[in-house]
Design a protein around this motif. Sequence first.
Motif, mmCIF file in Angstrom:
data_model
loop_
_atom_site.group_PDB
_atom_site.id
_atom_site.type_symbol
_atom_site.label_atom_id
_atom_site.label_comp_id
_atom_site.label_asym_id
_atom_site.label_seq_id
_atom_site.Cartn_x
_atom_site.Cartn_y
_atom_site.Cartn_z
ATOM 1 N N VAL A 89 3.630 14.763 -14.100
ATOM 2 C CA VAL A 89 4.071 14.876 -12.855
ATOM 3 C C VAL A 89 4.927 13.724 -12.250
ATOM 4 N N LEU A 90 6.062 13.702 -12.164
ATOM 5 C CA LEU A 90 6.433 12.414 -11.567
ATOM 6 C C LEU A 90 7.071 12.653 -10.443
ATOM 7 N N LEU A 91 7.112 11.598 -9.306
ATOM 8 C CA LEU A 91 7.476 11.693 -8.007
ATOM 9 C C LEU A 91 8.975 10.706 -8.035
ATOM 10 N N ALA A 92 10.129 11.326 -7.303
ATOM 11 C CA ALA A 92 11.075 10.279 -7.439
ATOM 12 C C ALA A 92 11.157 9.382 -6.130
ATOM 13 N N THR A 93 11.228 8.032 -6.310
ATOM 14 C CA THR A 93 10.955 7.354 -5.249
ATOM 15 C C THR A 93 12.544 6.998 -4.732
ATOM 16 N N GLY A 94 12.627 6.332 -3.598
ATOM 17 C CA GLY A 94 13.620 5.996 -3.021
ATOM 18 C C GLY A 94 14.404 7.237 -2.013
ATOM 19 N N ARG A 95 13.515 8.270 -1.849
ATOM 20 C CA ARG A 95 14.062 9.321 -1.251
ATOM 21 C C ARG A 95 12.913 9.406 0.040
ATOM 22 N N GLY A 96 11.804 10.319 -0.261
ATOM 23 C CA GLY A 96 10.737 10.381 0.868
ATOM 24 C C GLY A 96 9.813 9.189 1.095
ATOM 25 N N PHE A 97 10.037 8.231 0.109
ATOM 26 C CA PHE A 97 9.154 6.974 0.042
ATOM 27 C C PHE A 97 9.703 5.982 -1.239
ATOM 28 N N ASP A 98 9.431 4.727 -0.929
ATOM 29 C CA ASP A 98 9.422 3.695 -1.736
ATOM 30 C C ASP A 98 7.939 3.389 -2.197
ATOM 31 N N VAL A 99 7.640 2.504 -3.035
ATOM 32 C CA VAL A 99 6.520 2.040 -3.684
ATOM 33 C C VAL A 99 6.555 0.778 -3.757
ATOM 34 N N LEU A 100 5.402 0.044 -3.620
ATOM 35 C CA LEU A 100 5.103 -1.467 -3.695
ATOM 36 C C LEU A 100 3.986 -1.384 -4.947
ATOM 37 N N GLU A 101 4.349 -2.111 -6.032
ATOM 38 C CA GLU A 101 3.630 -1.832 -7.246
ATOM 39 C C GLU A 101 3.103 -3.130 -7.485
ATOM 40 N N VAL A 102 1.839 -3.342 -7.693
ATOM 41 C CA VAL A 102 1.201 -4.713 -7.923
ATOM 42 C C VAL A 102 0.054 -4.310 -9.033
ATOM 43 N N PRO A 103 -0.282 -5.841 -9.540
ATOM 44 C CA PRO A 103 -1.621 -5.598 -10.500
ATOM 45 C C PRO A 103 -2.776 -4.995 -9.792
ATOM 46 N N GLU A 104 -3.528 -4.243 -10.363
ATOM 47 C CA GLU A 104 -4.987 -3.403 -9.970
ATOM 48 C C GLU A 104 -5.709 -4.728 -9.166
ATOM 49 N N SER A 105 -5.752 -5.899 -9.704
ATOM 50 C CA SER A 105 -6.784 -6.944 -9.073
ATOM 51 C C SER A 105 -6.315 -7.086 -7.796
ATOM 52 N N ALA A 106 -4.872 -7.381 -7.908
ATOM 53 C CA ALA A 106 -4.298 -7.607 -6.340
ATOM 54 C C ALA A 106 -4.295 -6.626 -5.484
ATOM 55 N N GLY A 107 -4.066 -5.357 -6.006
ATOM 56 C CA GLY A 107 -4.102 -4.072 -4.985
ATOM 57 C C GLY A 107 -5.582 -3.844 -4.393
ATOM 58 N N CYS A 108 -6.591 -4.188 -5.184
ATOM 59 C CA CYS A 108 -7.752 -4.080 -4.578
ATOM 60 C C CYS A 108 -8.258 -5.152 -3.523
ATOM 61 N N HIS A 109 -7.750 -6.507 -3.783
ATOM 62 C CA HIS A 109 -7.782 -7.209 -2.800
ATOM 63 C C HIS A 109 -7.265 -6.956 -1.341
ATOM 64 N N ALA A 110 -5.979 -6.461 -1.819
ATOM 65 C CA ALA A 110 -5.110 -6.221 -0.704
ATOM 66 C C ALA A 110 -5.830 -5.061 0.143
ATOM 67 N N LEU A 111 -6.397 -4.173 -0.648
ATOM 68 C CA LEU A 111 -6.745 -2.962 0.409
ATOM 69 C C LEU A 111 -8.005 -3.349 1.125
ATOM 70 N N ARG A 113 -8.102 -6.495 2.560
ATOM 71 C CA ARG A 113 -7.599 -7.250 3.443
ATOM 72 C C ARG A 113 -6.910 -6.650 4.432
ATOM 73 N N THR A 114 -6.193 -5.420 4.108
ATOM 74 C CA THR A 114 -5.767 -4.372 5.243
ATOM 75 C C THR A 114 -6.615 -3.817 6.155
ATOM 76 N N GLU A 115 -7.699 -3.485 5.637
ATOM 77 C CA GLU A 115 -8.901 -2.894 6.245
ATOM 78 C C GLU A 115 -9.632 -4.072 7.391
ATOM 79 N N ARG A 116 -9.552 -5.135 6.867
ATOM 80 C CA ARG A 116 -9.804 -6.158 7.817
ATOM 81 C C ARG A 116 -9.004 -6.268 8.946
ATOM 82 N N MET A 117 -7.431 -6.258 8.473
ATOM 83 C CA MET A 117 -6.531 -6.468 9.406
ATOM 84 C C MET A 117 -6.052 -5.048 10.249
ATOM 85 N N ASP A 118 -6.786 -3.997 9.749
ATOM 86 C CA ASP A 118 -6.660 -2.679 10.556
ATOM 87 C C ASP A 118 -5.176 -2.357 10.373
ATOM 88 N N VAL A 119 -4.685 -2.459 9.018
ATOM 89 C CA VAL A 119 -3.354 -1.963 8.784
ATOM 90 C C VAL A 119 -3.245 -0.619 8.274
#
Length: 220
Positions: A89-111, A113-119
């Motif tokens: 199952v693949l989803l085409a990007t650039g239409r309903g949404f775009d995607v920001l893709e990062v390494p998992e370690s950075a993604g977990c840290h960003a999650l 951080r965004t919780e603390r920032m109420d993003v």
Amino acid sequence: MDDALPLPGQLSGTHLLDAAVSYARWRHWEVLPGTWLEADAGGAPRCSCASAACPSPGAHPARADWAVRASGSASEVRRMWDRQPRASVLLATGRGFDVLEVPESAGCHALARTERMDVDLGPVIAAPTGRMAFFVLPGARAKAPGLLAALGWPPGALDLTVRGEGDWVAAPPTRMGRGGRAQWVRRPTAANRWLPDIGALLSPLAYACGRAAAEARAVR
């Protein structure tokens, strides 16, 4: 009803057809069938494309004309998977949404951080390849270079990929090589139907990617 939204967890089934139809029906995302995994003579998984050097085994478009075949129609998606029920199952990007893709370690840290920032976040996928995909509004690819420059990051300084028009992302429950299946870290729900703009997420993601890169250099 077209404007009905799934309850949390409703899009997490393990059946490829059900998942593909749900993405089109509930989110109107454009869905396309991809390759799938088969067993070789020794029982090891290999991509149905038959390339021994396939960079995305079991998780890339099966046809060159995939961009025109992707559909947000639940009935058309069902027909596609009826023809090939093993398709990823693949989803085409650039239409309903775009995607920001990062390494998992950075993604977990960003999650965190965004919780603390109420993003407010949209859906987030974790792939067994060690990458995480954050869903944002379309148009992110065009905005990213200027926003990163404003944050002080030169081109190519971060392991951060923006997937937009002409690209795709593998969606749960797609199995990707030997590593396992793509999984939702944050599922599509009524609460995150409205996606954030790249400007709301780029700063914490860039910070997390920069920190992860610095930590990796320190280990060396």
